[in-house]
Design an enzyme around this catalytic site. Structure first.
Site, PDB file in Angstrom:
ATOM      1  N   ILE A  97       0.848  -1.200   0.000  1.00  0.00           N
ATOM      2  CA  ILE A  97       0.000   0.000   0.000  1.00  0.00           C
ATOM      3  C   ILE A  97       0.879   1.244   0.000  1.00  0.00           C
ATOM      4  O   ILE A  97       1.818   1.357   0.793  1.00  0.00           O
ATOM      5  CB  ILE A  97      -0.922   0.021   1.240  1.00  0.00           C
ATOM      6  N   CYS A  98       0.565   2.174  -0.883  1.00  0.00           N
ATOM      7  CA  CYS A  98       1.285   3.455  -0.943  1.00  0.00           C
ATOM      8  C   CYS A  98       0.368   4.550  -0.394  1.00  0.00           C
ATOM      9  O   CYS A  98      -0.667   4.863  -0.986  1.00  0.00           O
ATOM     10  CB  CYS A  98       1.684   3.779  -2.383  1.00  0.00           C
ATOM     11  N   VAL A  99       0.740   5.097   0.747  1.00  0.00           N
ATOM     12  CA  VAL A  99      -0.026   6.210   1.320  1.00  0.00           C
ATOM     13  C   VAL A  99       0.970   7.091   2.080  1.00  0.00           C
ATOM     14  O   VAL A  99       1.915   6.589   2.700  1.00  0.00           O
ATOM     15  CB  VAL A  99      -1.164   5.690   2.241  1.00  0.00           C
TER      16      VAL A  99
END
Length: 209
Positions: A97-99
């Site tokens: 996940i990219c956040v």
């Protein structure tokens, strides 16, 4: 597996106590639509079930996510992954996940609950500008209906509560009635049809690109 246990050994007792306390609090009073799954033998392996938010292509799905704490936690953010397959701009093929919360906006006092709530918000408001899945990001910006349809089909195939365990909103009731096996058979046929439909749809979309 041994690397997970070495992370436990590398975490300070104070950090381990803090993580366990936070997980137990979330188990007692869970955030809406989130259910933590505590692994007492390895606190660096944190998993949770997140209900797909209403009004999104992920609605009615249940998504299993995993947070992996490294030895420098909480000074450095954990890694976060979807274990359930999902079509989303900010989720890579391996589930990562990219956040920003887990990168430049990380603060040591944010905690596990904040991370899980951020991931749930990402299902409501994806960020195509920092896409790990470029196809999903491009589709979201240029052909939202196609994006929504693909994401919904992936949810129907991979994120049904039976595949992920009970949903975060509440455990499924046991049903020992005679119709249970019949329903299971019908569900399997339905899933097979959905899978065929999804494959055809995927081929059609790939031809368009």
């Amino acid at each position: 597996m041994s690397s997970q246990y070495s992370n436990v050994e590398n975490l300070s007792p104070q950090t381990i106590r803090q993580v366990m306390r936070e997980l137990q609090e979330m188990e007692t009073t869970p955030p809406e639509g989130i259910k933590v799954l505590i692994n007492e033998s390895d606190v660096t392996d944190i998993q949770a079930l997140i209900d797909g938010p209403a009004g999104t292509p992920y609605a009615a799905g249940v998504f299993r996510v995993k947070l992996t704490l490294n030895k420098d936690f909480p000074q450095t953010p954990p890694k976060a992954y979807f274990l359930t397959k999902i079509f989303h701009p900010n989720v890579a093929a391996n589930g990562e996940i990219c956040v920003n919360t887990l990168k430049k906006d990380w603060k040591p006092d944010l905690g596990i609950k904040h991370i899980l709530l951020t991931i749930k918000c990402l299902l409501i408001v994806p960020n195509p500008e920092s896409a790990l899945n470029e196809e999903a990001g491009k589709m979201l910006l240029e052909r939202y209906d196609d994006y929504s349809q693909r994401a919904r089909m992936m949810t129907e195939i991979h994120a049904q509560p039976a595949k992920c365990g009970a949903g975060a909103a509440g455990d499924a009731k046991d049903d020992d009635g005679p119709s249970t096996k019949k329903h299971a058979g019908l569900d399997k046929k339905l899933q097979d049809k959905k899978k065929e439909k999804f494959i055809k749809e995927k081929k059609r979309m790939l031809k368009r690109l």
